[in-house]
Motif scaffolding. Structure first.
Motif, PDB file in Angstrom:
ATOM      1  N   MET A  43       1.409  -1.440   0.050  1.00 23.92           N
ATOM      2  CA  MET A  43      -0.132  -0.249  -0.024  1.00 23.92           C
ATOM      3  C   MET A  43       0.972   0.992   0.281  1.00 23.92           C
ATOM      4  SD  MET A  43      -3.064  -0.433   3.072  1.00 23.92           S
ATOM      5  CE  MET A  43      -3.805  -2.403   3.007  1.00 23.92           C
ATOM      6  N   HIS A  44       2.128   1.213   0.391  1.00 25.00           N
ATOM      7  CA  HIS A  44       2.773   2.659   0.545  1.00 25.00           C
ATOM      8  C   HIS A  44       3.680   2.408  -0.971  1.00 25.00           C
ATOM      9  CE1 HIS A  44       1.977   1.284   4.791  1.00 25.00           C
ATOM     10  NE2 HIS A  44       2.953   2.542   5.538  1.00 25.00           N
ATOM     11  N   GLY A  45       4.038   3.511  -0.751  1.00 27.63           N
ATOM     12  CA  GLY A  45       5.087   3.697  -2.204  1.00 27.63           C
ATOM     13  C   GLY A  45       6.821   2.972  -2.528  1.00 27.63           C
ATOM     14  N   LEU A  68       5.909  18.476  15.660  1.00 33.08           N
ATOM     15  CA  LEU A  68       7.039  18.995  14.094  1.00 33.08           C
ATOM     16  C   LEU A  68       5.826  18.565  12.996  1.00 33.08           C
ATOM     17  CD1 LEU A  68       9.441  16.728  15.647  1.00 33.08           C
ATOM     18  CD2 LEU A  68      10.048  18.650  15.297  1.00 33.08           C
ATOM     19  N   TYR A  69       4.155  17.792  12.921  1.00 28.84           N
ATOM     20  CA  TYR A  69       3.993  17.377  12.664  1.00 28.84           C
ATOM     21  C   TYR A  69       2.766  18.586  11.555  1.00 28.84           C
ATOM     22  CZ  TYR A  69      -0.086  14.384  10.150  1.00 28.84           C
ATOM     23  OH  TYR A  69      -0.997  14.241   8.527  1.00 28.84           O
ATOM     24  N   SER A  70       1.855  19.062  13.078  1.00 31.55           N
ATOM     25  CA  SER A  70      -0.050  19.790  11.668  1.00 31.55           C
ATOM     26  C   SER A  70       0.729  20.935  11.376  1.00 31.55           C
ATOM     27  CB  SER A  70      -0.536  19.816  13.212  1.00 31.55           C
ATOM     28  OG  SER A  70       0.656  20.216  14.567  1.00 31.55           O
ATOM     29  N   VAL A  72       3.466  21.756   9.841  1.00 28.74           N
ATOM     30  CA  VAL A  72       3.410  21.579   8.049  1.00 28.74           C
ATOM     31  C   VAL A  72       2.003  20.812   7.220  1.00 28.74           C
ATOM     32  CG1 VAL A  72       5.353  20.208   6.537  1.00 28.74           C
ATOM     33  CG2 VAL A  72       6.151  20.689   8.876  1.00 28.74           C
ATOM     34  N   LYS A  73       2.001  19.785   8.022  1.00 26.60           N
ATOM     35  CA  LYS A  73       0.954  19.197   7.217  1.00 26.60           C
ATOM     36  C   LYS A  73      -0.490  19.145   7.246  1.00 26.60           C
ATOM     37  CE  LYS A  73       1.682  15.446   5.919  1.00 26.60           C
ATOM     38  NZ  LYS A  73       2.133  14.825   4.193  1.00 26.60           N
ATOM     39  N   GLY A  74      -1.308  20.276   8.267  1.00 26.60           N
ATOM     40  CA  GLY A  74      -2.286  20.515   8.983  1.00 26.60           C
ATOM     41  C   GLY A  74      -2.831  20.106   9.807  1.00 26.60           C
ATOM     42  N   ARG A  81      -7.374  10.626   5.646  1.00 22.30           N
ATOM     43  CA  ARG A  81      -6.314  10.264   4.922  1.00 22.30           C
ATOM     44  C   ARG A  81      -5.721   9.138   4.547  1.00 22.30           C
ATOM     45  NH1 ARG A  81      -2.334  15.478   5.065  1.00 22.30           N
ATOM     46  NH2 ARG A  81      -2.936  16.052   7.396  1.00 22.30           N
ATOM     47  N   HIS A  82      -6.769   8.174   5.283  1.00 23.89           N
ATOM     48  CA  HIS A  82      -6.129   6.045   5.352  1.00 23.89           C
ATOM     49  C   HIS A  82      -7.165   6.216   3.715  1.00 23.89           C
ATOM     50  CE1 HIS A  82      -3.316   6.642   8.410  1.00 23.89           C
ATOM     51  NE2 HIS A  82      -2.274   5.208   7.801  1.00 23.89           N
ATOM     52  N   MET A  83      -7.836   6.493   4.223  1.00 22.37           N
ATOM     53  CA  MET A  83      -9.257   5.961   3.308  1.00 22.37           C
ATOM     54  C   MET A  83      -9.454   5.263   2.104  1.00 22.37           C
ATOM     55  SD  MET A  83     -12.764   6.289   4.246  1.00 22.37           S
ATOM     56  CE  MET A  83     -13.212   6.329   6.396  1.00 22.37           C
ATOM     57  N   ALA A  94      -2.011  -7.044  10.633  1.00 23.20           N
ATOM     58  CA  ALA A  94      -0.264  -6.757   9.637  1.00 23.20           C
ATOM     59  C   ALA A  94       0.247  -5.777   9.931  1.00 23.20           C
ATOM     60  CB  ALA A  94      -0.264  -6.944   8.507  1.00 23.20           C
ATOM     61  N   TRP A  95      -0.415  -4.388  10.340  1.00 23.23           N
ATOM     62  CA  TRP A  95       0.355  -3.482  10.647  1.00 23.23           C
ATOM     63  C   TRP A  95       0.526  -3.450  12.387  1.00 23.23           C
ATOM     64  CZ3 TRP A  95      -0.023   1.105  14.293  1.00 23.23           C
ATOM     65  CH2 TRP A  95       1.024   1.458  13.454  1.00 23.23           C
ATOM     66  N   MET A  96       0.033  -3.451  12.867  1.00 18.66           N
ATOM     67  CA  MET A  96       0.305  -3.501  14.427  1.00 18.66           C
ATOM     68  C   MET A  96       1.197  -4.921  14.356  1.00 18.66           C
ATOM     69  SD  MET A  96      -1.511  -1.672  16.844  1.00 18.66           S
ATOM     70  CE  MET A  96      -0.649  -2.543  18.056  1.00 18.66           C
ATOM     71  N   LEU A 123      -6.170   3.249  17.750  1.00 19.45           N
ATOM     72  CA  LEU A 123      -5.931   4.163  16.693  1.00 19.45           C
ATOM     73  C   LEU A 123      -5.889   3.318  15.449  1.00 19.45           C
ATOM     74  CD1 LEU A 123      -5.590   7.177  16.069  1.00 19.45           C
ATOM     75  CD2 LEU A 123      -3.670   7.427  16.570  1.00 19.45           C
ATOM     76  N   ALA A 124      -5.206   2.160  15.665  1.00 21.48           N
ATOM     77  CA  ALA A 124      -5.402   1.210  14.309  1.00 21.48           C
ATOM     78  C   ALA A 124      -6.841   0.775  13.975  1.00 21.48           C
ATOM     79  CB  ALA A 124      -3.873  -0.237  14.611  1.00 21.48           C
ATOM     80  N   ASP A 125      -7.267   0.242  15.577  1.00 19.75           N
ATOM     81  CA  ASP A 125      -8.643  -0.030  15.084  1.00 19.75           C
ATOM     82  C   ASP A 125      -9.359   1.011  14.668  1.00 19.75           C
ATOM     83  OD1 ASP A 125      -8.734  -2.217  16.187  1.00 19.75           O
ATOM     84  OD2 ASP A 125      -8.862  -1.393  18.294  1.00 19.75           O
TER      85      ASP A 125
HETATM   86  C1  HEM Z   1      -4.250  -0.121  11.065  1.00 14.84           C
HETATM   87  C2  HEM Z   1      -3.435   0.160   9.700  1.00 14.84           C
HETATM   88  C3  HEM Z   1      -2.861   0.985   9.258  1.00 14.84           C
HETATM   89  C4  HEM Z   1      -2.105   0.774   7.542  1.00 14.84           C
HETATM   90  C5  HEM Z   1      -2.048  -0.381   6.402  1.00 14.84           C
HETATM   91  C6  HEM Z   1      -1.711   1.928   7.181  1.00 14.84           C
HETATM   92  C7  HEM Z   1      -1.461   2.437   6.186  1.00 14.84           C
HETATM   93  C8  HEM Z   1      -0.686   3.602   5.576  1.00 14.84           C
HETATM   94  C9  HEM Z   1      -0.662   3.911   4.068  1.00 14.84           C
HETATM   95  C10 HEM Z   1      -0.189   3.205   3.083  1.00 14.84           C
HETATM   96  C11 HEM Z   1       0.039   5.419   4.407  1.00 14.84           C
HETATM   97  C12 HEM Z   1       0.762   6.379   3.232  1.00 14.84           C
HETATM   98  C13 HEM Z   1       1.918   6.283   3.019  1.00 14.84           C
HETATM   99  C14 HEM Z   1       2.635   7.195   2.177  1.00 14.84           C
HETATM  100  O1  HEM Z   1       2.529   8.097   1.879  1.00 14.84           O
HETATM  101  O2  HEM Z   1       3.706   6.641   1.310  1.00 14.84           O
HETATM  102  C15 HEM Z   1       0.039   5.727   5.871  1.00 14.84           C
HETATM  103  C16 HEM Z   1       0.604   6.999   6.210  1.00 14.84           C
HETATM  104  C17 HEM Z   1       0.611   7.370   7.337  1.00 14.84           C
HETATM  105  N1  HEM Z   1      -0.307   6.505   8.573  1.00 14.84           N
HETATM  106 FE1  HEM Z   1      -0.689   4.961   8.377  1.00 14.84          FE
HETATM  107  N2  HEM Z   1      -1.624   2.776   8.530  1.00 14.84           N
HETATM  108  C18 HEM Z   1      -2.111   1.613   9.531  1.00 14.84           C
HETATM  109  C19 HEM Z   1      -1.960   3.215  10.591  1.00 14.84           C
HETATM  110  C20 HEM Z   1      -1.930   3.923  11.457  1.00 14.84           C
HETATM  111  C21 HEM Z   1      -1.678   4.248  12.569  1.00 14.84           C
HETATM  112  C22 HEM Z   1      -1.849   3.175  13.916  1.00 14.84           C
HETATM  113  C23 HEM Z   1      -1.329   4.789  12.640  1.00 14.84           C
HETATM  114  C24 HEM Z   1      -0.575   6.609  13.492  1.00 14.84           C
HETATM  115  C25 HEM Z   1      -0.439   5.795  14.910  1.00 14.84           C
HETATM  116  C26 HEM Z   1      -1.199   5.779  11.389  1.00 14.84           C
HETATM  117  C27 HEM Z   1      -0.176   7.083  11.080  1.00 14.84           C
HETATM  118  C28 HEM Z   1       0.049   7.129   9.697  1.00 14.84           C
HETATM  119  C29 HEM Z   1       0.698   8.619   9.376  1.00 14.84           C
HETATM  120  C30 HEM Z   1       1.264   9.589  10.369  1.00 14.84           C
HETATM  121  C31 HEM Z   1       0.599   8.839   7.979  1.00 14.84           C
HETATM  122  C32 HEM Z   1       1.500  10.145   6.894  1.00 14.84           C
HETATM  123  C33 HEM Z   1      -0.013  11.285   6.946  1.00 14.84           C
HETATM  124  C34 HEM Z   1       0.118  12.053   5.774  1.00 14.84           C
HETATM  125  O3  HEM Z   1       0.309  11.711   4.855  1.00 14.84           O
HETATM  126  O4  HEM Z   1       0.267  13.150   7.067  1.00 14.84           O
HETATM  127  N3  HEM Z   1      -1.439   4.520  10.063  1.00 14.84           N
HETATM  128  N4  HEM Z   1      -0.726   5.002   6.702  1.00 14.84           N
END
Ligand code: HEM
Length: 131
Positions: A43-45, A68-70, A72-74, A81-83, A94-96, A123-125
């Motif tokens: 899913m990631h690049g 450090l985050y908001s 820059v990113k709001g 963002r995960h939709m 798997a992520w956990m 948060l992952a839930d």
């Molecule tokens: C539950 C499973 C999760 C999956 C499969 C997942 C997957 C992803 C993917 C594919 C991206 C985009 C990466 C990219 O831009 O290259 C992303 C971004 C991100 N994820 Fe997750 N994630 C998960 C959970 C979480 C959790 C629990 C957190 C926080 C504790 C988190 C924090 C973030 C952040 C901060 C970003 C970057 C958002 C931005 O662009 O500002 N993720 N994640």
């Protein structure tokens, strides 16, 4: 006046910037290496350099360290963002798994680590967006 654990941020209790550097490095190394995280890795690049920085900045702010985050990113709007990514129970698990292994490897078993892991798991839930 003495400080109780509740008044000290998780950021400081786990060891601040150095601890988060190690945690985030281990987390994405695990995502690269664990066979059952292959779908999540996909899913990631191809390149994880930028997300390593962004995730570290997010965790820094979210655990009570410098903001450090908001700036820059709001607003994080993390669920939104995960939709675009199909996150079901399997993807969450798997992520956990990558995160739990990274916590084991870098922070050991302390009350602060357990609290951080519990917060991350919630948060992952919340990030699940597919049945
Ligand atoms: C539950 C499973 C999760 C999956 C499969 C997942 C997957 C992803 C993917 C594919 C991206 C985009 C990466 C990219 O831009 O290259 C992303 C971004 C991100 N994820 Fe997750 N994630 C998960 C959970 C979480 C959790 C629990 C957190 C926080 C504790 C988190 C924090 C973030 C952040 C901060 C970003 C970057 C958002 C931005 O662009 O500002 N993720 N994640």
């Amino acid at each position: 006046m003495s400080e109780t654990a509740a008044e000290i941020s998780i950021y400081d209790r786990i060891g601040g910037e150095n601890a988060l550097d190690r945690l985030v490095a281990a987390f994405y190394d695990n995502m690269d290496a664990l066979p059952h995280a292959a779908d999540v890795r996909e899913m990631h690049g191809p390149e994880l350099t930028e997300i390593r920085k962004v995730f570290k900045n997010y965790l820094t702010e979210w655990t009570g360290g410098p903001a450090l985050y908001s700036p820059v990113k709001g607003h994080p709007r993390l669920r939104q963002r995960h939709m675009p990514f199909p996150i079901d129970n399997g993807a969450r698990d798997a992520w956990m798994a990558c995160m739990t292994k990274a916590l084991d490897e870098t922070l050991g078993d302390t009350p602060a680590r357990r609290e951080l892991e519990g917060n991350i798991a919630k948060l992952a839930d919340w990030m699940r967006n597919r049945a």
